[in-house]
Scaffold this motif. Sequence first.
Motif, mmCIF file in Angstrom:
data_model
loop_
_atom_site.group_PDB
_atom_site.id
_atom_site.type_symbol
_atom_site.label_atom_id
_atom_site.label_comp_id
_atom_site.label_asym_id
_atom_site.label_seq_id
_atom_site.Cartn_x
_atom_site.Cartn_y
_atom_site.Cartn_z
ATOM 1 N N GLU A 172 0.841 -1.206 0.000
ATOM 2 C CA GLU A 172 0.000 0.000 0.000
ATOM 3 C C GLU A 172 0.876 1.256 0.000
ATOM 4 O OE1 GLU A 172 -2.495 2.480 3.307
ATOM 5 O OE2 GLU A 172 -2.663 0.289 3.392
ATOM 6 N N TYR A 173 1.916 1.248 0.817
ATOM 7 C CA TYR A 173 2.808 2.404 0.896
ATOM 8 C C TYR A 173 3.628 2.570 -0.382
ATOM 9 C CZ TYR A 173 1.705 3.715 5.657
ATOM 10 O OH TYR A 173 1.051 4.184 6.765
ATOM 11 N N LEU A 174 4.049 1.457 -0.979
ATOM 12 C CA LEU A 174 4.795 1.526 -2.233
ATOM 13 C C LEU A 174 3.903 2.019 -3.370
ATOM 14 C CD1 LEU A 174 6.976 -1.710 -2.004
ATOM 15 C CD2 LEU A 174 7.730 0.664 -1.732
ATOM 16 N N GLU A 175 2.667 1.569 -3.391
ATOM 17 C CA GLU A 175 1.732 2.048 -4.417
ATOM 18 C C GLU A 175 1.487 3.545 -4.262
ATOM 19 O OE1 GLU A 175 0.348 0.678 -7.191
ATOM 20 O OE2 GLU A 175 1.783 -0.924 -6.757
ATOM 21 N N TYR A 176 1.414 4.004 -3.024
ATOM 22 C CA TYR A 176 1.242 5.437 -2.800
ATOM 23 C C TYR A 176 2.468 6.197 -3.313
ATOM 24 C CZ TYR A 176 0.354 9.916 -0.630
ATOM 25 O OH TYR A 176 0.152 11.266 -0.420
ATOM 26 N N ALA A 177 3.658 5.666 -3.061
ATOM 27 C CA ALA A 177 4.885 6.301 -3.559
ATOM 28 C C ALA A 177 4.852 6.385 -5.084
ATOM 29 C CB ALA A 177 6.110 5.520 -3.093
ATOM 30 N N LYS A 178 4.390 5.317 -5.715
ATOM 31 C CA LYS A 178 4.283 5.295 -7.172
ATOM 32 C C LYS A 178 3.316 6.368 -7.652
ATOM 33 C CE LYS A 178 3.764 1.818 -10.805
ATOM 34 N NZ LYS A 178 3.416 0.417 -11.069
ATOM 35 N N SER A 179 2.219 6.548 -6.935
ATOM 36 C CA SER A 179 1.234 7.571 -7.320
ATOM 37 C C SER A 179 1.801 8.987 -7.192
ATOM 38 C CB SER A 179 -0.045 7.434 -6.483
ATOM 39 O OG SER A 179 0.149 7.973 -5.180
ATOM 40 N N LEU A 180 2.850 9.136 -6.388
ATOM 41 C CA LEU A 180 3.494 10.439 -6.223
ATOM 42 C C LEU A 180 4.554 10.704 -7.289
ATOM 43 C CD1 LEU A 180 4.044 10.534 -2.341
ATOM 44 C CD2 LEU A 180 2.228 11.629 -3.666
ATOM 45 N N GLY A 181 4.808 9.706 -8.135
ATOM 46 C CA GLY A 181 5.783 9.885 -9.208
ATOM 47 C C GLY A 181 7.091 9.172 -8.997
ATOM 48 N N TYR A 182 7.190 8.325 -7.963
ATOM 49 C CA TYR A 182 8.414 7.560 -7.740
ATOM 50 C C TYR A 182 8.484 6.387 -8.711
ATOM 51 C CZ TYR A 182 10.089 9.787 -3.471
ATOM 52 O OH TYR A 182 10.609 10.677 -2.570
ATOM 53 N N ASN A 183 9.660 6.144 -9.273
ATOM 54 C CA ASN A 183 9.899 4.972 -10.095
ATOM 55 C C ASN A 183 10.340 3.846 -9.164
ATOM 56 O OD1 ASN A 183 10.855 2.968 -11.745
ATOM 57 N ND2 ASN A 183 12.185 4.277 -12.962
ATOM 58 N N LEU A 184 9.574 2.763 -9.142
ATOM 59 C CA LEU A 184 9.862 1.666 -8.216
ATOM 60 C C LEU A 184 10.564 0.478 -8.875
ATOM 61 C CD1 LEU A 184 6.585 1.636 -6.095
ATOM 62 C CD2 LEU A 184 8.658 2.979 -5.781
ATOM 63 N N ASP A 185 11.073 0.662 -10.093
ATOM 64 C CA ASP A 185 11.726 -0.448 -10.792
ATOM 65 C C ASP A 185 12.954 -0.961 -10.044
ATOM 66 O OD1 ASP A 185 9.834 -0.291 -12.762
ATOM 67 O OD2 ASP A 185 11.098 0.796 -14.190
ATOM 68 N N ASP A 186 13.595 -0.087 -9.276
ATOM 69 C CA ASP A 186 14.826 -0.488 -8.589
ATOM 70 C C ASP A 186 14.638 -0.623 -7.076
ATOM 71 O OD1 ASP A 186 14.390 2.179 -8.070
ATOM 72 O OD2 ASP A 186 16.411 2.844 -8.611
ATOM 73 N N ILE A 187 13.405 -0.807 -6.645
ATOM 74 C CA ILE A 187 13.132 -0.867 -5.198
ATOM 75 C C ILE A 187 13.850 -2.061 -4.562
ATOM 76 C CG2 ILE A 187 11.038 -2.305 -5.184
ATOM 77 C CD1 ILE A 187 11.367 0.974 -3.281
ATOM 78 N N ILE A 188 14.378 -1.827 -3.375
ATOM 79 C CA ILE A 188 15.058 -2.876 -2.611
ATOM 80 C C ILE A 188 14.186 -3.232 -1.415
ATOM 81 C CG2 ILE A 188 17.078 -3.388 -1.173
ATOM 82 C CD1 ILE A 188 18.614 -1.339 -2.958
ATOM 83 N N HIS A 189 13.859 -4.513 -1.260
ATOM 84 C CA HIS A 189 13.124 -4.984 -0.086
ATOM 85 C C HIS A 189 14.174 -5.443 0.942
ATOM 86 C CE1 HIS A 189 9.068 -4.743 -1.742
ATOM 87 N NE2 HIS A 189 9.657 -4.999 -2.898
ATOM 88 N N THR A 190 14.231 -4.751 2.051
ATOM 89 C CA THR A 190 15.277 -4.968 3.040
ATOM 90 C C THR A 190 15.064 -6.275 3.795
ATOM 91 O OG1 THR A 190 15.302 -2.579 3.301
ATOM 92 C CG2 THR A 190 16.527 -3.860 4.942
#
Length: 195
Positions: A172-190
């Motif tokens: 949910e938080y990542l989708e919100y980040a995407k809606s703000l214009g963040y590119n999540l192609d390189d996201i790292i899951h810690t």
Amino acid sequence: MKTNNLPKASYKLAKIAVGGAVLVGLGLATMAYAQKEPLPTVEKVELDRYLGVWYEVARKPMSFQNKCDRDVTATYTLNENGNIKVDNRCITKNGEQTVSIGEAFVQNVPFNTKLKVSFLPEFIRWMPIGRGDYWVLKLDEDYQTVLVGEPHRKYMWVLSRTPQANPEVINEYLEYAKSLGYNLDDIIHTKQTAR
């Protein structure tokens, strides 16, 4: 008198090429405009509730975290001067713990949603140089999950009060980040090994 007219097929191709160039230009301009849209923060952060230990569960790559392999945490405590001590820790691939101590400066009291963070040596941290933006973009009412970013949308973190966060909440938080214009192609899951 003879004029040099383009053959009909060439004229059509030229029109298509110009039309395509205009559409590409409009698309690029729209993308640039979206990136320039102001990045919204939450309305207000109660600092006393925000302090404490947070576990990183996702982030965009950042050079100073390249050495971090797992168990990334951020601990925030109040300094005597009213600023916030930042204690970042992680475990490297060699199994060693690294620690970075910094200081956060609230930029918009009393809302406390925009901070500047410095990891410069303590004796020069008072200088307003070498500070990175730390904006609170999404925060649940119980202060259990937070999305932090910066206005250029290059860096971003999702933090949780628990090391093993609910995947649905994180999505949910990542989708919100995407809606703000963040590119999540390189996201790292810690990776978090604590339970």
